[in-house]
Scaffold this motif. Structure first.
Motif: not given
Length: 164
Positions: A42, A46, A52-53, A57, A106, A110, A118-120, A123, A128
Motif C-alpha cells: 500500500d 496507494s 487506490y486509497w 487520498r 473488493e 467500493m 475503498f476507492h480506485h 487501479w 486485483s
C-alpha cells in the motif's frame, strides 16, 4: 465506514470461530506477515502512485483498520481451509475461488458511503482479480516456510538455560 465495521466483525468472528487447524504461533506469524506485507504494498501503490486509497487520498491512521483487521483474518480463513492433501487441480481451484471471493468483496467495498471505504485511482478491479492468486500463493509459501522452520530440529523448543 459502516461496511468496514460490519466486515471487521464478520471476518474476525469467522476467523475466531473457524480457524482451528493452525497453531497459535503460525497465526501470529501469518498476521504479522500479512500486515507488514499489505502496508508495504500500500505504501507504494496507494501513497506513492495513487492507484487506490481507503476513505480519502493520502496516508491516514484510519487506513490501518482495513489493513490490520481485514487482511489477517481473511488470510487465516484461506489457510485454514486450504486442501493440502487434495490434487493440484483442487488446490488451484481453491486459490481461484478465494480470489473470486476477495475480488467480489473488493467490489463491495467500493460502494458509496456508508457501506464503501475503498476507492480506485488508476487501479482497476481486473488488476486485483489477476493479482489475488499471486498474493494467495505468497501467503501459502510463507506459511509452508514457517511450518518448515517449526518442524525442523533446533527451532521447536527454547534452548536450555545455562547451569549455574
Amino acid at each position: 465506514m459502516l461496511g468496514l465495521i460490519i466486515a471487521i466483525i464478520v471476518l474476525n468472528m469467522g476467523a475466531f470461530l473457524w480457524v482451528k487447524r493452525l497453531a497459535k504461533s503460525h497465526i501470529v506469524h501469518i498476521c504479522v506477515f500479512i500486515i507488514l506485507f499489505h502496508l508495504s504494498v500500500d505504501l507504494f501503490l496507494s501513497v506513492k502512485y495513487g492507484a487506490y486509497w481507503y476513505f480519502d487520498r493520502g496516508l491516514q491512521w484510519l487506513d490501518v483498520l482495513p489493513v490490520a483487521l481485514l487482511s489477517p483474518p481473511a488470510a487465516l480463513l484461506f489457510l485454514n481451509g486450504y486442501p493440502t492433501q487434495s490434487s493440484r487441480f483442487k488446490r488451484v481451484l481453491y486459490i481461484l475461488l478465494w480470489s473470486l471471493i476477495i475480488t467480489v468483496f473488493e467490489a463491495l467495498t467500493m460502494l458509496p458511503g456508508p457501506w464503501g471505504f475503498f476507492h480506485h485511482g488508476w487501479w482497476k478491479l481486473t488488476y486485483s482479480a489477476l493479482v489475488y492468486p499471486i498474493l494467495f500463493c505468497i501467503i501459502l509459501l510463507y506459511y509452508k516456510w514457517i511450518r518448515g522452520i517449526d518442524e525442523s530440529k533446533g527451532f521447536d523448543h527454547f534452548p536450555e538455560e545455562p547451569r549455574k
